[in-house]
Write a protein that holds these residues in place. Structure first.
Motif, mmCIF file in Angstrom:
data_model
loop_
_atom_site.group_PDB
_atom_site.id
_atom_site.type_symbol
_atom_site.label_atom_id
_atom_site.label_comp_id
_atom_site.label_asym_id
_atom_site.label_seq_id
_atom_site.Cartn_x
_atom_site.Cartn_y
_atom_site.Cartn_z
ATOM 1 N N TYR A 169 0.851 -1.290 0.219
ATOM 2 C CA TYR A 169 -0.036 -0.030 -0.194
ATOM 3 C C TYR A 169 0.833 1.172 0.002
ATOM 4 O O TYR A 169 2.045 1.114 0.711
ATOM 5 C CB TYR A 169 -0.983 -0.123 1.408
ATOM 6 C CG TYR A 169 -2.014 -1.175 1.251
ATOM 7 C CD1 TYR A 169 -3.041 -0.776 0.786
ATOM 8 C CD2 TYR A 169 -1.685 -2.365 1.876
ATOM 9 C CE1 TYR A 169 -3.995 -1.955 0.857
ATOM 10 C CE2 TYR A 169 -2.650 -3.217 1.837
ATOM 11 C CZ TYR A 169 -3.760 -3.077 1.501
ATOM 12 O OH TYR A 169 -4.710 -4.063 1.484
ATOM 13 N N HIS A 170 0.309 2.216 -0.588
ATOM 14 C CA HIS A 170 0.977 3.627 -0.507
ATOM 15 C C HIS A 170 0.379 4.470 0.363
ATOM 16 O O HIS A 170 -1.014 4.430 0.369
ATOM 17 C CB HIS A 170 1.201 3.970 -1.990
ATOM 18 C CG HIS A 170 1.770 3.042 -2.805
ATOM 19 N ND1 HIS A 170 1.177 2.124 -3.459
ATOM 20 C CD2 HIS A 170 3.181 3.039 -3.101
ATOM 21 C CE1 HIS A 170 2.028 1.388 -4.123
ATOM 22 N NE2 HIS A 170 3.403 1.855 -3.993
ATOM 23 N N GLY A 171 1.094 5.478 1.018
ATOM 24 C CA GLY A 171 0.349 6.620 2.142
ATOM 25 C C GLY A 171 1.024 7.687 1.815
ATOM 26 O O GLY A 171 2.163 7.786 1.363
ATOM 27 N N SER A 172 0.610 8.626 2.517
ATOM 28 C CA SER A 172 0.915 10.007 2.646
ATOM 29 C C SER A 172 0.181 10.843 4.032
ATOM 30 O O SER A 172 -0.784 10.294 4.536
ATOM 31 C CB SER A 172 0.892 10.844 1.241
ATOM 32 O OG SER A 172 -0.907 10.925 1.133
ATOM 33 N N HIS A 230 -1.382 14.420 4.960
ATOM 34 C CA HIS A 230 -2.450 15.262 4.479
ATOM 35 C C HIS A 230 -1.907 16.208 3.255
ATOM 36 O O HIS A 230 -2.459 16.492 2.512
ATOM 37 C CB HIS A 230 -3.161 15.970 5.417
ATOM 38 C CG HIS A 230 -4.365 16.674 5.002
ATOM 39 N ND1 HIS A 230 -4.600 17.868 4.760
ATOM 40 C CD2 HIS A 230 -5.771 16.196 4.554
ATOM 41 C CE1 HIS A 230 -5.730 18.288 4.225
ATOM 42 N NE2 HIS A 230 -6.266 17.275 4.273
ATOM 43 N N GLY A 268 0.936 16.014 1.654
ATOM 44 C CA GLY A 268 1.724 15.235 0.760
ATOM 45 C C GLY A 268 3.291 15.422 0.821
ATOM 46 O O GLY A 268 4.031 14.897 -0.154
ATOM 47 N N HIS A 282 5.800 10.709 2.160
ATOM 48 C CA HIS A 282 5.304 9.315 1.299
ATOM 49 C C HIS A 282 6.080 8.322 1.656
ATOM 50 O O HIS A 282 7.020 8.282 2.039
ATOM 51 C CB HIS A 282 5.485 9.672 -0.101
ATOM 52 C CG HIS A 282 4.524 10.657 -0.814
ATOM 53 N ND1 HIS A 282 3.173 10.385 -1.426
ATOM 54 C CD2 HIS A 282 4.664 12.239 -0.921
ATOM 55 C CE1 HIS A 282 2.714 11.847 -1.861
ATOM 56 N NE2 HIS A 282 3.563 12.599 -1.640
ATOM 57 N N CYS A 299 -3.884 6.709 6.625
ATOM 58 C CA CYS A 299 -3.145 7.676 5.808
ATOM 59 C C CYS A 299 -2.738 6.738 4.492
ATOM 60 O O CYS A 299 -1.960 7.301 3.514
ATOM 61 C CB CYS A 299 -1.609 7.892 6.464
ATOM 62 S SG CYS A 299 -2.137 9.098 7.566
ATOM 63 N N ASP A 332 -3.497 5.647 0.933
ATOM 64 C CA ASP A 332 -4.002 6.213 -0.333
ATOM 65 C C ASP A 332 -4.605 5.443 -1.224
ATOM 66 O O ASP A 332 -5.672 5.763 -1.891
ATOM 67 C CB ASP A 332 -2.880 7.044 -1.220
ATOM 68 C CG ASP A 332 -2.231 7.983 -0.400
ATOM 69 O OD1 ASP A 332 -2.815 8.810 0.449
ATOM 70 O OD2 ASP A 332 -1.012 8.266 -0.664
ATOM 71 N N ASP A 333 -4.439 4.070 -1.261
ATOM 72 C CA ASP A 333 -4.934 3.105 -2.033
ATOM 73 C C ASP A 333 -5.539 1.821 -1.454
ATOM 74 O O ASP A 333 -5.503 0.921 -1.991
ATOM 75 C CB ASP A 333 -3.833 2.682 -3.310
ATOM 76 C CG ASP A 333 -2.347 2.140 -2.577
ATOM 77 O OD1 ASP A 333 -2.466 2.207 -1.287
ATOM 78 O OD2 ASP A 333 -1.485 1.806 -3.170
#
Length: 133
Positions: free
Chosen positions: A5-8, A10, A12, A15, A99, A101-102
């Motif tokens: 999974y990818h995250g960030s 708020h 940006g 990452h 957090c 993103d996907d």
């Protein structure tokens, strides 16, 4: 089954990516910081977490036993992950599911939650009341 999974945060600035099995336990804790900011982590081994950008945008916060490192974006204040130690001393990463993103809402809805009593440093038991977590 683990999935990347990818995250960030708020804004940006930060990452990351993490290999998480969302069908394994996720955690809700009643310690003073987790209950205040609604931190909902999945626990992964150090090799399953990769900070891709934003190292200099992180602020580390320590309190109480100072055994757990709480990282926040210094711009937006979001807590994307933390680094802790198990009672046996093994390093772990707590990845904030909020957090990612996907991640699909259905995946989050089906994620099992293990409640822990961090307020009393009792990581093997749930607090008496969990409905507010």
């Amino acid at each position: 089954m683990r999935k990347t999974y990818h995250g960030s945060c708020h804004c940006g600035a930060i990452h990351f990516e993490a290999d998480i099995d969302i069908r394994a336990n996720t955690y809700r804790c009643n310690c003073s910081i987790c209950s205040r900011n609604r931190f909902w982590p999945a626990i992964v081994a150090p090799g399953a977490f990769r900070l891709l950008s934003g190292q200099s945008d992180l602020t580390k916060y320590l309190f109480n036993t100072k055994r757990h490192e709480h990282y926040f974006c210094k711009h937006c204040g979001v807590r994307p992950f933390g680094i802790g130690r198990t009672p046996e001393g093994h390093q772990i990463y707590g990845v904030n599911l909020g957090c990612l993103d996907d991640v699909a809402p259905k995946e989050l809805a089906e994620a099992p939650i293990l409640y822990v009593d961090g307020q009393h440093d009792n990581w093997s038991a749930a607090p008496l009341v969990t409905s507010y977590l």
